[in-house]
Design a protein around this motif. Structure first.
Motif, PDB file in Angstrom:
ATOM      1  N   UNK A   1      34.876  29.427  -7.458  1.00 59.89           N
ATOM      2  CA  UNK A   1      33.993  29.887  -6.401  1.00 59.89           C
ATOM      3  C   UNK A   1      32.908  30.827  -6.860  1.00 59.89           C
ATOM      4  N   UNK A   2      32.401  30.641  -8.066  1.00 57.27           N
ATOM      5  CA  UNK A   2      31.314  31.464  -8.607  1.00 57.27           C
ATOM      6  C   UNK A   2      30.596  30.640  -9.674  1.00 57.27           C
ATOM      7  N   UNK A   3      29.325  30.912  -9.919  1.00 62.08           N
ATOM      8  CA  UNK A   3      28.627  30.184 -10.984  1.00 62.08           C
ATOM      9  C   UNK A   3      29.158  30.575 -12.358  1.00 62.08           C
ATOM     10  N   UNK A   4      28.951  29.703 -13.320  1.00 63.31           N
ATOM     11  CA  UNK A   4      29.281  30.018 -14.709  1.00 63.31           C
ATOM     12  C   UNK A   4      28.097  30.716 -15.360  1.00 63.31           C
ATOM     13  N   UNK A   5      28.396  31.689 -16.208  1.00 62.91           N
ATOM     14  CA  UNK A   5      27.322  32.367 -16.948  1.00 62.91           C
ATOM     15  C   UNK A   5      27.129  31.633 -18.269  1.00 62.91           C
TER      16      UNK A   5
END
Length: 252
Positions: free
Chosen positions: A48-52
């Motif tokens: 539930x979060x973008x990948x860096x």
């Protein structure tokens, strides 16, 4: 860079663009912690979060693009949407619980988890973006903000307080908040509303360029203060719902 598509949604960070299957964001002082947090969440299997993905040639952060849409304005949300964000938040907190990033605090908090920093897919909240203010903290710091921005509103067209209180319970049930913590949630909401008003007001005296113009800043200060007054006036309604008791009729 060619083929850059400006993105909207979050209100704090300007210059966010989509490039192919990635998002580019201007780096900030918080970027190193945010990058480490996103890498940690990926290793923990939190989707539930973008990948860096590192930094580009001009120093901007590169993040994976999350398909879906971001609601720019707050509105009334359905119980299933609120339940989905509660479950998603529990997963986010659990992924950081006991980690070195949380330090001596229980979890890493997002600290700005409004709908404007949430990606929706087919009408359901599926991910959070804009981790600029993420820092070690207590879950109630985030849940107070979530309960406010997803369930509570002073607008005249909003549902009555007793209906809003029932939806706050949907949120806490989906999150799995224990009974002791539920007793502190109304205080957490009031604290986040007061802090939000102070945070925006502090920007009036900061040097240019600011995160918004003076008129926009004052609108957000006054909105936060109205929300605080409304929540305080209906405190007994929200507290009774969280304790599982009928709401006092005179407070509705």
């Amino acid at each position: 860079m060619a083929n850059e598509v400006p993105l909207s949604g979050g209100r704090i960070t300007p210059g966010v663009v989509k490039v192919g299957s990635t998002v580019r964001r201007p780096a900030a002082a918080s970027s190193p912690f945010g990058a480490e947090l996103l890498r940690h969440l990926h290793r923990q299997g939190f989707t539930g979060a973008p990948r860096h993905l590192g930094f580009d040639a001009v120093g901007r952060e590169i993040l994976s693009y999350l398909p879906g849409w971001v609601q720019a304005r707050f509105q009334h949300w359905t119980d299933p949407q609120v339940a989905a964000v509660g479950s998603l938040f529990r997963a986010l907190h659990d992924a950081t619980r006991g980690s070195h990033l949380a330090g001596r605090r229980p979890v890493v908090c997002h600290h700005d988890p409004g709908p404007n920093n949430t990606v929706f897919s087919e009408g359901v909240p599926v991910a959070f973006i804009d981790f600029d203010t993420a820092a070690p903290g207590d879950p109630l710091e985030d849940l107070g903000y979530v309960a406010w921005t997803w369930c509570i509103s002073s607008r005249h067209e909003a549902p009555p307080a007793i209906t809003q209180a029932a939806q706050v319970c949907v949120l806490t049930d989906a999150y799995g908040l224990d009974s002791t913590s539920r007793c502190g949630l109304v205080d957490a909401v009031l604290d986040r509303q007061a802090r939000n008003a102070r945070w925006w007001r502090s920007h009036l005296t900061r040097p240019l360029p600011r995160v918004a113009d003076d008129h926009q800043i004052m609108e957000r200060v006054l909105w936060s203060e109205r929300e605080h007054i409304y929540t305080a006036a209906h405190r007994k309604v929200f507290a009774a719902a969280l304790r599982g008791f009928p709401a006092p009729k005179f407070s509705v």
